[in-house]
Motif scaffolding. Structure first.
Motif, PDB file in Angstrom:
ATOM      1  N   GLN A 208      66.385 -60.424  24.890  1.00  0.00           N
ATOM      2  CA  GLN A 208      66.588 -59.769  26.167  1.00  0.00           C
ATOM      3  C   GLN A 208      67.868 -60.279  26.807  1.00  0.00           C
ATOM      4  N   PHE A 209      68.348 -59.545  27.796  1.00  0.00           N
ATOM      5  CA  PHE A 209      69.465 -60.007  28.590  1.00  0.00           C
ATOM      6  C   PHE A 209      69.024 -61.170  29.467  1.00  0.00           C
ATOM      7  N   ASN A 210      69.952 -61.753  30.159  1.00  0.00           N
ATOM      8  CA  ASN A 210      69.603 -62.844  31.042  1.00  0.00           C
ATOM      9  C   ASN A 210      68.875 -62.302  32.268  1.00  0.00           C
ATOM     10  N   GLY A 211      68.436 -63.219  33.124  1.00  0.00           N
ATOM     11  CA  GLY A 211      67.599 -62.809  34.242  1.00  0.00           C
ATOM     12  C   GLY A 211      68.278 -61.863  35.192  1.00  0.00           C
ATOM     13  N   SER A 212      69.607 -61.965  35.319  1.00  0.00           N
ATOM     14  CA  SER A 212      70.298 -61.095  36.270  1.00  0.00           C
ATOM     15  C   SER A 212      70.327 -59.654  35.815  1.00  0.00           C
ATOM     16  N   MET A 213      70.083 -59.419  34.492  1.00  0.00           N
ATOM     17  CA  MET A 213      70.131 -58.048  33.987  1.00  0.00           C
ATOM     18  C   MET A 213      68.782 -57.365  34.108  1.00  0.00           C
ATOM     19  N   GLY A 214      67.703 -58.123  34.305  1.00  0.00           N
ATOM     20  CA  GLY A 214      66.370 -57.527  34.323  1.00  0.00           C
ATOM     21  C   GLY A 214      66.100 -56.784  35.605  1.00  0.00           C
ATOM     22  N   ILE A 215      65.028 -56.015  35.604  1.00  0.00           N
ATOM     23  CA  ILE A 215      64.671 -55.262  36.798  1.00  0.00           C
ATOM     24  C   ILE A 215      63.218 -55.519  37.164  1.00  0.00           C
ATOM     25  N   GLY A 216      62.692 -56.654  36.713  1.00  0.00           N
ATOM     26  CA  GLY A 216      61.314 -56.967  37.051  1.00  0.00           C
ATOM     27  C   GLY A 216      60.317 -56.276  36.150  1.00  0.00           C
ATOM     28  N   ASN A 323      66.913 -52.271  26.305  1.00  0.00           N
ATOM     29  CA  ASN A 323      67.478 -53.613  26.294  1.00  0.00           C
ATOM     30  C   ASN A 323      67.689 -54.113  24.871  1.00  0.00           C
ATOM     31  N   GLU A 324      66.705 -53.856  24.030  1.00  0.00           N
ATOM     32  CA  GLU A 324      66.822 -54.260  22.628  1.00  0.00           C
ATOM     33  C   GLU A 324      67.988 -53.545  21.954  1.00  0.00           C
ATOM     34  N   SER A 325      68.134 -52.248  22.205  1.00  0.00           N
ATOM     35  CA  SER A 325      69.209 -51.481  21.583  1.00  0.00           C
ATOM     36  C   SER A 325      70.574 -51.940  22.082  1.00  0.00           C
ATOM     37  N   LEU A 326      70.719 -52.123  23.391  1.00  0.00           N
ATOM     38  CA  LEU A 326      72.012 -52.558  23.938  1.00  0.00           C
ATOM     39  C   LEU A 326      72.347 -53.972  23.497  1.00  0.00           C
ATOM     40  N   TYR A 327      71.340 -54.823  23.377  1.00  0.00           N
ATOM     41  CA  TYR A 327      71.593 -56.184  22.907  1.00  0.00           C
ATOM     42  C   TYR A 327      72.155 -56.146  21.488  1.00  0.00           C
TER      43      TYR A 327
END
Length: 426
Positions: A208-216, A323-327
């Motif tokens: 996953q991205f870091n915490g700042s990229m998440g949306i909860g 998220n998986e695809s963009l990562y």
């Protein structure tokens, strides 16, 4: 699975609006021997209308449409290709990287506009090709290089790659638990051992991205829900293929989900988050196509459960998949997400510095051809931070910025001298 169910096509009957495709395109890139071809064949057999083709044995006409002459009447007629035959179904293209650039370009219109236009032998027509594309490709050199972008690993045009909603990278990495299960399965096939295998399925950890990229996103991840429990799911039996095919056909025909307001808020917030974190001088890779892909994936996720409304949980599941695809698409060899790689070239900033220096040198010396030694000297002069200059030159040659003329001579195509040279006539 989402590509099999698809989303809802909008404005297909309204002549005053542009139709929005509802089919989902997925490409799987990975090392050889990971079962990509078997996955495509299984998807084609499960789909109510599935076509499987191999990229290294197909042609432009075999993919789109051909014009043949009837031996009896001497009239010309259309003969449908794979994309037209898979209308309202699934088209699986294996060995996608083995296709020539000309054949890949023929898929641009079919994948986005959902139709194939042909003008041959006095016949002009536009045939429907409302199909989802599931493609599999092997990287150049036989092993995926994280130091290069997906475009460089596949030598694929960026315009074609952008039409895929999801890009997944499969790497052949040593894993003791997974290797043991694969070896047990292979040996059981060859020894005719029909003892039931353990139902404990193991999915790889979803980066996953870091915490700042998440949306909860909900704490209960999609990957954990897909993993079977060793005790509760001991008697798990997959659905029979005919029943699954009927289920998919029913969902595509009678279920037309709409996005609810909570789901729209989740998708909108995630898209705006990506836009805010992807602004850079080399361009913004996140466009409105990503938002449309999110909506299509969310509608397909609701179709899997035969629901007429896309819920907030569906949106969260789609965000996790995206998220998986963009990562996989933008991560570099150091494990960092670099949006500058969206231009199709790794180390794009250093490549632009080199091209800028070559253009200035071309204007000063009034020539557009330089030797390898001159380019290396110029790279040292501007302190170019690249591990291998020859690799950068090869990538610029593949991208069309320079041309290797032979004998260590390169022509700068973006130079003003190259554009102002008079054409010699015989």
């Amino acid at each position: 699975t989402l590509a099999l169910f698809g989303a809802v096509q909008k404005h297909s009957m309204d002549q005053n609006k542009v139709p929005i495709r509802g089919d989902i395109h997925v490409i799987i890139v990975g090392d050889p021997g990971l079962g990509k071809s078997q996955l495509l064949k299984a998807a084609a057999s499960v789909s109510p209308r599935g076509i499987y083709v191999c990229g290294n044995t197909t042609t432009n006409a075999g993919l789109t449409v051909a014009v043949v002459k009837d031996s009896m009447t001497n009239d010309y007629a259309f003969e449908a290709g794979a994309m037209v035959l898979a209308d309202r179904g699934l088209c699986c293209i294996d060995e996608f990287d083995k296709m020539s650039a000309e054949y890949q370009q023929s898929l641009l219109e079919a994948m986005e506009q959902q139709c194939v236009s042909v003008a041959k032998a006095g016949l002009v027509a536009s045939l429907s090709a409302r199909t989802s594309v599931l493609a599999a490709a092997n990287p150049v050199g036989g092993h995926y290089d994280r130091g290069k972008t997906v475009n460089e690993n596949l030598k694929m045009n960026a315009a074609l790659l952008s039409r895929f909603d999801l890009v997944f990278i499969l790497l052949d990495q040593p894993d003791l638990f997974l290797d043991k299960r694969v070896s047990d399965h292979i040996m059981a096939l060859h020894t005719n051992d029909r003892s039931p295998c353990s139902s404990n399925k193991r999915l790889r950890t979803v980066p996953q991205f870091n915490g700042s990229m998440g949306i909860g996103i909900d704490e209960k991840k999609l990957a954990s829900r897909l993993r079977l429990h060793p005790e509760k799911d001991r008697d798990f039996v997959p659905l029979p293929e005919p029943l699954l095919r009927k289920y998919i056909s029913y969902a595509r025909s009678y279920v037309t989900p709409r996005v609810s307001e909570p789901a729209a808020v989740v998708l909108r917030k995630y898209y705006l988050n990506l836009r805010a974190h992807s602004t850079c001088s080399d361009g913004t890779p996140i466009t409105a196509r990503q938002l449309e892909s999110l909506v299509r994936l969310a509608e397909a996720r609701a179709r899997v459960d035969l629901r007429e409304e896309v819920t907030e949980q569906d949106a969260n599941d789609v965000v996790e998949i995206m998220n998986e695809s963009l990562y996989d698409k933008y991560v570099d060899e150091h494990g960092c997400v670099d949006y500058a790689r969206s231009g199709g070239m790794s180390q794009q900033k250093e490549a632009k510095r080199l091209m800028s220096a070559l253009n200035k040198q071309s204007e000063l010396q009034q020539k557009d051809q330089f030797s390898r030694a001159e380019i290396r000297s110029l790279a040292d002069k501007i302190s170019l931070q690249v591990p291998d200059l020859d690799d950068i030159m090869e990538r610029l040659n593949s991208a069309g910025f320079i041309v290797h003329k032979g004998q260590n001579i390169y022509q700068i195509l973006t130079s003003s001298c190259s554009r102002t040279q008079p054409t010699r006539s015989r």
